[in-house]
Enzyme design. Structure first.
Site, PDB file in Angstrom:
ATOM      1  N   CYS A  23       0.813  -1.199   0.000  1.00  0.00           N
ATOM      2  CA  CYS A  23       0.000   0.000   0.000  1.00  0.00           C
ATOM      3  C   CYS A  23       0.849   1.253   0.000  1.00  0.00           C
ATOM      4  CB  CYS A  23      -0.869   0.023   1.236  1.00  0.00           C
ATOM      5  SG  CYS A  23       0.140   0.068   2.697  1.00  0.00           S
ATOM      6  N   ASP A  26       4.301  25.200 -34.504  1.00  0.00           N
ATOM      7  CA  ASP A  26       5.250  25.572 -35.529  1.00  0.00           C
ATOM      8  C   ASP A  26       4.495  25.518 -36.854  1.00  0.00           C
ATOM      9  OD1 ASP A  26       7.886  26.098 -36.012  1.00  0.00           O
ATOM     10  OD2 ASP A  26       8.373  24.018 -36.497  1.00  0.00           O
TER      11      ASP A  26
HETATM   12  P1  ADP Z   1      10.829  28.301 -39.615  1.00  0.00           P
HETATM   13  O1  ADP Z   1      11.276  26.934 -39.235  1.00  0.00           O
HETATM   14  O2  ADP Z   1       9.569  28.700 -38.931  1.00  0.00           O
HETATM   15  O3  ADP Z   1      10.790  28.516 -41.092  1.00  0.00           O
HETATM   16  P2  ADP Z   1      13.507  29.414 -39.321  1.00  0.00           P
HETATM   17  O4  ADP Z   1      14.071  30.334 -38.304  1.00  0.00           O
HETATM   18  O5  ADP Z   1      14.108  28.061 -39.459  1.00  0.00           O
HETATM   19  O6  ADP Z   1      11.940  29.310 -39.024  1.00  0.00           O
HETATM   20  O7  ADP Z   1      13.596  30.179 -40.733  1.00  0.00           O
HETATM   21  C1  ADP Z   1      13.095  31.484 -40.902  1.00  0.00           C
HETATM   22  C2  ADP Z   1      13.082  31.894 -42.344  1.00  0.00           C
HETATM   23  O8  ADP Z   1      14.405  32.033 -42.850  1.00  0.00           O
HETATM   24  C3  ADP Z   1      12.425  30.892 -43.266  1.00  0.00           C
HETATM   25  O9  ADP Z   1      11.046  31.054 -43.318  1.00  0.00           O
HETATM   26  C4  ADP Z   1      13.082  31.223 -44.603  1.00  0.00           C
HETATM   27  O10 ADP Z   1      12.447  32.298 -45.233  1.00  0.00           O
HETATM   28  C5  ADP Z   1      14.483  31.644 -44.214  1.00  0.00           C
HETATM   29  N1  ADP Z   1      15.387  30.492 -44.310  1.00  0.00           N
HETATM   30  C6  ADP Z   1      15.912  29.772 -43.329  1.00  0.00           C
HETATM   31  N2  ADP Z   1      16.718  28.801 -43.792  1.00  0.00           N
HETATM   32  C7  ADP Z   1      16.709  28.901 -45.133  1.00  0.00           C
HETATM   33  C8  ADP Z   1      17.347  28.204 -46.202  1.00  0.00           C
HETATM   34  N3  ADP Z   1      18.155  27.159 -45.998  1.00  0.00           N
HETATM   35  N4  ADP Z   1      17.096  28.612 -47.473  1.00  0.00           N
HETATM   36  C9  ADP Z   1      16.287  29.655 -47.698  1.00  0.00           C
HETATM   37  N5  ADP Z   1      15.668  30.352 -46.745  1.00  0.00           N
HETATM   38  C10 ADP Z   1      15.865  30.009 -45.479  1.00  0.00           C
HETATM   39 MG    MG Z   2      12.041  25.521 -38.118  1.00  0.00          MG
END
Ligand code: ADP
Ligand code: MG
Length: 765
Positions: A14, A457
């Site tokens: 218990c 997200d």
């Molecule tokens: P989320 O996951 O919400 O998109 P992030 O901070 O990862 O947020 O990215 C923010 C923004 O930065 C994206 O929406 C995009 O516009 C730009 N971004 C990030 N990584 C890349 C990448 N590898 N190529 C092009 N744009 C990017």
């Molecule tokens: Mg992200």
């Protein structure tokens, strides 16, 4: 070295046992913390291995009637670590539990006829008092007069042995648990009756009316309590069967290619890199990556997802899932304790033995319960002797006082109280596991039931997370040139947008250049050198930072339709504008609707463009959008919501959202792929399906409702029973609870608590 281990404890009956064990072990030097769960009968102990050992815990616990089951190590069992992991040690304790159950069953079966005889005599006596039936003939009375002490002796010393041992430990070590209460109550009734029976003639001369004996009380109380315990143990085994079902998913053998031929090998002989053949309808034995063939695999047992999932070369497969009609070969990447199934089992086990905060109250009460009840029992006996004797005469008052004493001890056991929370948590966590909702600890499950805001997200949660290129606008150079430079940059990135670009160039079979000095620019994009020239690719913010002028109006127009721009530029000029779009998950719309029905507000958090995010939020029905946030600001958004007094859950992909997940009241990781070991989240949803979030909230509400009902069941018997048994109502209504019924009520309370928890299993969420 600090070490945290979970042990199964033998001898627990218990909640008060749990607190005795906790207090005893905590006193040992080197022990940092211990928490004992009466539902799973597990003790989680963190201790310093250089100062103490599990063996020394047992040295202290064994005199009190408990022992930690120290699992034989792999070495003890002559097994490899892998074999041992596959073995997991669970089947063994289960077997022992079944053996214990069988011996309890024998005791119950032997006790029931004796209880029926006593009940018959007791009932006849009562009916005769009201002249409903004639009094028993002298011969029968004599017969029972001699039979009952014999039966009671058997009951107390054979069936009731655990309670006598509880009493012994109380006398010897001063530690009382519920066995002590029962042991004390039943043996007091027994000894009193024995004395009265043996010295009847002498006593009768001095005190009239003493011929009442209470052997029947001893018999009936022990029967009911033992029956209750038997039913409780049986049901408790059932509450924990989720683990067993998961264990049964594990294949026993694997079809392995060795020296060019397929051989069937026991699962523990599979090594990393083995090629494993899966035939139609075959079970996948370990985790791996498909190297040949293709098929659909039923993963419902792991993810709760009913639709079979397509598997082609390069896709991951998971142990415990079942192939449909195709056939394929895969390379083993994770075996034994490394597989996803093994980590799920471990996670479920740990969650089931973790404590929900609501249990703290029950724990506190049950730890002081036993001494308090002993006090009440003694007080009520004293009150009967002093107050009762004036009204009823000494001998009558003494009998009633004795009945009160025994009745209070029996009814007040805190057993059901100790079971109320853990049994419901065990069922809730187990039920979740089968739906692909992995709970890391009970506290997360508890908190989720009154969540106000869910923060999600965008990418991967609301949208598919697989964006595609929808348009390419070239401002300088050729399209193919620009795209291959862009792809060269993105090849090094993890962002979903990068995948959109790469899969496009893969499809067009474009040759990619090499990238040097690649850098990801947080929240904005990427940069790097291709062919000696420095390039940038990302969102408008990135280009604005470079102070390049470009036409934003056409970009603006497209973002209003939910598209995201990826702009390629050098330090001097913009080369191309690529628009990508990510489709909305159809189930997200339904899930948001259902969350609204539960009264929950949904906030979408994203690093993406404001227009894009607003468009998508509107399509899905999301209440609020926080766009263009840098990763470190996600945490602050959560903090801000919390400062308004909201309970906030955050659902994210768990990798870059870790700080926000940890800050939220409930972190919910959306597992993609096979990685379930997500540390910062309290709850993990397999296959990142947002509709599971709704199920998780419903599961939490269901579990909490179950716990509250259980606590009610546990308390109500005690609240009504104790004053009734103490004789508080006797002066007014002539009510006094017969200890035999106290035994019944006590057994009922445990059985109804465990039964109620089991009922949760069949509820739909
Ligand atoms: P989320 O996951 O919400 O998109 P992030 O901070 O990862 O947020 O990215 C923010 C923004 O930065 C994206 O929406 C995009 O516009 C730009 N971004 C990030 N990584 C890349 C990448 N590898 N190529 C092009 N744009 C990017
Ligand atoms: Mg992200």
């Amino acid at each position: 070295m600090k070490n945290v281990k979970i042990y199964n404890v033998k001898g627990m009956h218990c909640a008060s046992c749990a607190s005795i064990i906790e207090r005893t072990v905590k006193k040992i030097d080197g022990v940092e913390d211990i928490s004992v769960n009466p539902g799973t009968e597990n003790a989680k102990i963190s201790f310093d291995t250089t100062k103490t050992s599990p063996e020394s815990f047992n040295k202290k616990l064994e005199p009190l009637g408990y022992s930690l089951m120290l699992p034989p190590t792999a070495h003890d069992m002559g097994m490899s670590e892998n074999e041992h992991a596959a073995h997991l040690g669970l089947t063994q304790t289960k077997k022992e539990k079944l053996a214990e159950l069988a011996s309890m069953k024998h005791k119950v079966i032997s006790a029931i006829p004796l209880a029926i005889i006593s009940l018959f005599v007791m009932g006849w006596d009562i009916l005769a008092q009201f002249s409903i039936v004639p009094g028993m003939s002298l011969l029968w009375e004599e017969f029972f007069h001699h039979l009952l002490p014999l039966l009671a002796t058997y009951m107390l010393f054979v069936v009731g042995k655990p309670y006598l041992l509880g009493l012994y430990r109380f006398v010897r070590y001063g530690k009382a648990n519920m066995d002590t209460l029962i042991g004390l109550g039943t043996s007091v009734a027994y000894i009193y009756s024995f004395i009265v029976g043996a010295f009847e003639e002498t006593l009768l001369k001095n005190i009239p009316n003493v011929s009442m004996t209470y052997f029947d009380v001893t018999i009936i109380v022990i029967t009911f309590i033992t029956l209750g315990k038997y039913l409780e143990t049986r049901s408790k085994l059932k509450t924990g069967d989720a683990i067993e079902k998961l264990l049964n998913l594990q294949a026993k053998t694997a079809l392995v290619v060795r020296d060019g031929t397929e051989v069937e090998l026991p699962i523990d002989q599979v090594v990393h890199g083995d090629l494993i053949v899966v035939k139609p309808a075959g079970k996948i034995p370990v985790d791996g990556i498909v190297t040949r063939g293709n098929s659909y695999v039923d993963e419902s047992m792991i993810t709760g997802e009913p639709m079979p999932v397509s598997k082609k070369v390069g896709d991951g497969v998971v142990a415990g899932t079942i192939n449909t009609t195709g056939s394929f070969t895969f390379t083993a990447t994770k075996i034994g304790a490394e597989t996803m199934l093994a980590s799920i089992i471990k996670m479920v086990e740990e969650a089931q033995s973790s404590k929900a905060p609501i249990q703290a109250l029950a724990d506190k009460i049950s730890s002081v319960f036993v001494p308090v009840v002993l006090g009440i029992a003694i007080l009520s006996f004293g009150a009967w002797l002093i107050l009762g004797a004036q009204a009823l005469g000494f001998s009558q008052a003494f009998s009633y006082g004795l009945l009160s004493f025994v009745g209070v001890l029996v009814i007040a056991c805190p057993c059901a109280l100790g079971l109320a929370t853990p049994t419901a948590i065990i069922v809730g966590v187990g039920k979740g596991a089968r739906e692909g909702i992995l709970v890391k600890d009970a506290a997360a499950l508890e908190k989720l039931h009154n969540v106000d805001v869910v923060v999600v997200d965008k990418t991967g949660t609301i949208t598919r997370g697989k964006p595609e290129i929808v348009s390419i606008k070239t401002l300088s150079g050729t399209e193919d040139e620009n795209i291959s430079i862009l792809a060269a940059l993105e090849k090094a990135s993890e962002h979903p947008i990068a995948h959109a670009i790469i899969s496009y160039t893969d499809e067009k079979k474009l040759k990619l250049a090499q990238v040097e000095q690649f850098k990801a620019i947080k929240g904005k994009g990427v940069q790097g050198y291709v062919g000696g020239v420095e390039y940038f690719a990302g969102n408008t913010k990135l280009i604005q930072n470079l102070q390049l002028s470009f036409d934003t109006t056409s970009i603006e127009a497209e973002t209003l339709e939910g598209k995201t721009p990826v702009i390629l530029a050098t330090k001097e000029k913009v080369l191309a504008i690529v628009m990508v779009a990510d489709a909305i998950k159809p189930e997200a719309i339904e899930a948001v609707k259902n969350l609204h029905k539960l009264g929950i507000k949904i906030v979408m958090l994203t690093g993406d463009n404001k227009n894009t995010a607003t468009y998508i939020a509107k399509q899905v029905g999301i209440d609020e959008v926080v766009a263009e946030v840098m990763p470190e600001d996600k945490l602050n958004t959560i903090k801000e919501l919390q400062s308004n007094g909201k309970v906030v859950a955050m659902a994210g992909d768990g990798v870059n959202d870790a700080p926000a997940l940890a800050q939220a009241d409930i972190g919910i990781a959306m597992a993609t792929g096979t990685d379930v070991a997500i540390e910062s989240a309290g709850i993990t949803l397999l296959h990142g399906d947002i509709s599971k979030l709704v199920k998780a909230v419903r599961l939490s509400k269901l579990t909490m409702r179950g716990i509250k009902q259980n606590l009610f069941f546990a308390f109500i018997y005690n609240i009504i029973g104790i004053p009734l048994a103490a004789g508080l109502f006797f002066p007014f209504f002539g009510w006094l609870l017969n200890p035999a019924f106290a035994g019944l009520a006590m057994a009922m309370s445990s059985v109804s608590v465990v039964g109620n928890s089991l009922r949760l299993k069949s509820k739909n969420i």
